[in-house]
Design a protein around this motif. Structure first.
Motif, PDB file in Angstrom:
ATOM      1  N   TYR A 149       1.110  -0.748  -0.270  1.00 16.93           N
ATOM      2  CA  TYR A 149       0.604  -0.654  -0.200  1.00 16.93           C
ATOM      3  C   TYR A 149       1.193   1.592   0.033  1.00 16.93           C
ATOM      4  N   PHE A 150       0.190   2.452  -0.289  1.00 18.10           N
ATOM      5  CA  PHE A 150       0.903   3.972  -0.537  1.00 18.10           C
ATOM      6  C   PHE A 150       0.048   4.501   0.704  1.00 18.10           C
ATOM      7  N   GLU A 151       0.962   5.563   1.633  1.00 13.34           N
ATOM      8  CA  GLU A 151      -0.120   6.258   3.092  1.00 13.34           C
ATOM      9  C   GLU A 151       0.774   7.423   2.630  1.00 13.34           C
ATOM     10  N   ALA A 152      -0.486   8.402   2.725  1.00  8.92           N
ATOM     11  CA  ALA A 152       0.336   9.680   3.658  1.00  8.92           C
ATOM     12  C   ALA A 152       0.767   9.440   5.146  1.00  8.92           C
ATOM     13  N   PRO A 153       1.100  10.521   5.350  1.00  8.10           N
ATOM     14  CA  PRO A 153       2.452   9.706   6.716  1.00  8.10           C
ATOM     15  C   PRO A 153       0.956  10.543   7.803  1.00  8.10           C
ATOM     16  N   HIS A 154       0.352  11.463   7.503  1.00  6.38           N
ATOM     17  CA  HIS A 154      -0.352  12.274   8.566  1.00  6.38           C
ATOM     18  C   HIS A 154      -1.938  10.741   8.400  1.00  6.38           C
ATOM     19  N   ARG A 155      -2.010  10.130   7.912  1.00 10.43           N
ATOM     20  CA  ARG A 155      -2.950   8.861   7.908  1.00 10.43           C
ATOM     21  C   ARG A 155      -2.751   7.601   8.375  1.00 10.43           C
ATOM     22  N   LEU A 156      -1.053   7.295   8.466  1.00 13.20           N
ATOM     23  CA  LEU A 156      -0.066   5.834   8.469  1.00 13.20           C
ATOM     24  C   LEU A 156      -0.844   6.010   9.716  1.00 13.20           C
ATOM     25  N   ASP A 157      -1.431   6.061  10.683  1.00 13.57           N
ATOM     26  CA  ASP A 157      -1.481   5.633  12.135  1.00 13.57           C
ATOM     27  C   ASP A 157      -3.095   5.126  11.890  1.00 13.57           C
ATOM     28  N   ALA A 158      -4.185   5.631  11.594  1.00 10.39           N
ATOM     29  CA  ALA A 158      -5.350   5.351  11.848  1.00 10.39           C
ATOM     30  C   ALA A 158      -5.113   4.077  10.450  1.00 10.39           C
ATOM     31  N   THR A 159      -4.816   4.308   9.201  1.00 10.19           N
ATOM     32  CA  THR A 159      -4.327   3.236   8.676  1.00 10.19           C
ATOM     33  C   THR A 159      -3.727   1.472   9.396  1.00 10.19           C
ATOM     34  N   LEU A 160      -2.651   1.702  10.069  1.00  4.87           N
ATOM     35  CA  LEU A 160      -2.387   1.418  10.650  1.00  4.87           C
ATOM     36  C   LEU A 160      -2.647   0.180  11.439  1.00  4.87           C
ATOM     37  N   ALA A 161      -3.600   0.989  12.387  1.00  5.51           N
ATOM     38  CA  ALA A 161      -4.925   0.460  13.099  1.00  5.51           C
ATOM     39  C   ALA A 161      -5.992  -0.307  12.570  1.00  5.51           C
ATOM     40  N   ALA A 162      -6.176   0.455  11.808  1.00  4.73           N
ATOM     41  CA  ALA A 162      -7.610  -0.480  10.921  1.00  4.73           C
ATOM     42  C   ALA A 162      -7.071  -1.443  10.522  1.00  4.73           C
ATOM     43  N   MET A 163      -5.838  -1.658   9.944  1.00  2.37           N
ATOM     44  CA  MET A 163      -4.968  -3.287   9.398  1.00  2.37           C
ATOM     45  C   MET A 163      -4.797  -3.366  10.752  1.00  2.37           C
ATOM     46  N   ALA A 164      -4.588  -3.839  11.591  1.00  2.30           N
ATOM     47  CA  ALA A 164      -4.641  -4.671  13.209  1.00  2.30           C
ATOM     48  C   ALA A 164      -6.166  -4.927  13.325  1.00  2.30           C
ATOM     49  N   GLU A 165      -6.813  -4.512  13.115  1.00  5.41           N
ATOM     50  CA  GLU A 165      -8.236  -4.255  13.032  1.00  5.41           C
ATOM     51  C   GLU A 165      -8.740  -5.311  12.390  1.00  5.41           C
ATOM     52  N   VAL A 166      -8.475  -5.590  11.202  1.00  3.33           N
ATOM     53  CA  VAL A 166      -9.242  -6.262  10.405  1.00  3.33           C
ATOM     54  C   VAL A 166      -7.607  -7.593  10.242  1.00  3.33           C
ATOM     55  N   PHE A 167      -6.698  -7.736  10.033  1.00  5.53           N
ATOM     56  CA  PHE A 167      -6.137  -8.231   9.668  1.00  5.53           C
ATOM     57  C   PHE A 167      -5.586  -9.625  11.107  1.00  5.53           C
ATOM     58  N   GLY A 168      -5.394  -9.278  12.215  1.00  2.24           N
ATOM     59  CA  GLY A 168      -4.740  -9.075  13.600  1.00  2.24           C
ATOM     60  C   GLY A 168      -3.629  -7.965  14.074  1.00  2.24           C
ATOM     61  N   ARG A 169      -3.161  -8.239  15.508  1.00  2.00           N
ATOM     62  CA  ARG A 169      -2.421  -7.116  15.635  1.00  2.00           C
ATOM     63  C   ARG A 169      -1.085  -7.970  15.278  1.00  2.00           C
ATOM     64  N   GLU A 170      -0.677  -9.337  15.386  1.00  2.00           N
ATOM     65  CA  GLU A 170       0.178  -9.980  15.283  1.00  2.00           C
ATOM     66  C   GLU A 170       0.401 -10.085  14.042  1.00  2.00           C
ATOM     67  N   ARG A 171      -0.302  -9.612  12.727  1.00  2.00           N
ATOM     68  CA  ARG A 171       0.005 -10.065  11.246  1.00  2.00           C
ATOM     69  C   ARG A 171       1.474  -9.089  10.743  1.00  2.00           C
ATOM     70  N   ARG A 172       2.323 -10.026  10.473  1.00  2.00           N
ATOM     71  CA  ARG A 172       3.568  -9.183  10.126  1.00  2.00           C
ATOM     72  C   ARG A 172       3.898  -8.310   9.180  1.00  2.00           C
TER      73      ARG A 172
END
Length: 287
Positions: A167-190
């Protein structure tokens, strides 16, 4: 220019450096110097690039960016049809990859215009190589939607994808995107967050999505590419009827039709569709 080129012209897609200007492919300077028309995403950045390469374009320079892409494409195609050599460059990397270019290529192909490329740097491939994650099979997802609900829905679409995701992502949205990924994919997904690739402050941060989301909460700067490990092979024995029903309902609440939700849950869990369907029907009767 060959005899063939003089009949229909040639569209050249050229890769530009994603950071270090010395990464510019050797052919780029020659194409910049010789093109009849240079279409650039940002003409100011183009001038800085040509100055760094010591090149003086002889052709006409025009802007070609998201805001004028639709209006300018016919003009460029007419120039190509008239025999011009048109060079397309974007701010960084290869045209058409989350950048202007696709519309022009499609229009040129429709007019039987020759299209070629000057291969160059790619943030997608560079991030993949540095991520430490499997690279034998991968898929590029570009930028995620900005709205939280749409972003979650898009991530759920690929939750069961076995291939590595980029994925590409803007720096100011990175934390929200990673949090959403952790929610959907799982916190331990590398995953790996690749920042400022090939630049002075290049950084690759690797870890689980949960840890990376916590790290990004403090703020991150620069150009960002995120690489996420694909989903593990499912073990159907791990998914009971209650979990299957929960997953189907979650997809229905996100807007999917029941038939589509059942098929998706079957695909991501490895449980036969008939078993998922039976679990949903049984839950409906029980409720």
């Amino acid at each position: 220019m060959t005899a063939t080129d003089t009949v229909t012209g040639t569209l050249v897609l050229a890769g530009t450096p994603i950071g270090d200007v010395s990464d510019a492919p050797p052919r780029l300077a020659a194409e910049l110097a010789d093109a009849d028309v240079v279409a650039a995403e940002d003409t100011r950045r183009l001038r800085r690039l040509t100055q760094a390469l010591g090149v003086q374009p002889r052709g006409r320079i025009v802007s070609y960016f998201e805001g004028n892409e639709a209006a300018r494409t016919p003009e460029l195609v007419d120039a190509l049809a008239g025999g011009a050599r048109v060079l397309l460059v974007t701010d960084a990397g290869m045209p058409s990859v989350s950048d202007p270019g696709y519309r022009l290529v499609a229009a040129a192909v429709e007019r039987d215009v020759r299209v070629t490329a000057v291969p160059g740097p790619s943030a997608v491939l560079t991030a993949l190589a540095l991520s430490g994650l499997p690279v034998d099979r991968f898929c590029f997802e570009g930028f995620l939607p900005r709205k939280p609900g749409e972003r979650l829905a898009r991530l759920r679409e690929v939750a069961a994808e076995r291939r590595t995701l980029v994925y590409f992502e803007a720096p100011h949205r990175l934390d929200a995107t990673l949090a959403a990924m952790a929610e959907v994919f799982g916190r331990e997904r590398r995953a790996a967050v690749c920042r400022e690739l090939t630049k002075t402050y290049e950084e690759v941060k690797r870890g689980g999505l949960g840890a990376l989301a916590a790290w990004a909460a403090d703020g991150v700067r620069g150009e960002i590419t995120v690489v996420v490990e694909g989903a593990p092979e499912p073990d159907p024995a791990e998914f009971g009827a209650e979990e299957l029903v929960r997953r189907v309902r979650a997809r229905e609440e996100a807007g999917e039709r029941r038939k589509e939700a059942i098929a998706a849950v079957a695909a991501e869990t490895g449980v036969p569709k008939r078993e998922v369907f039976d679990a949903v029907v049984a839950a409906k009767h029980a409720g």
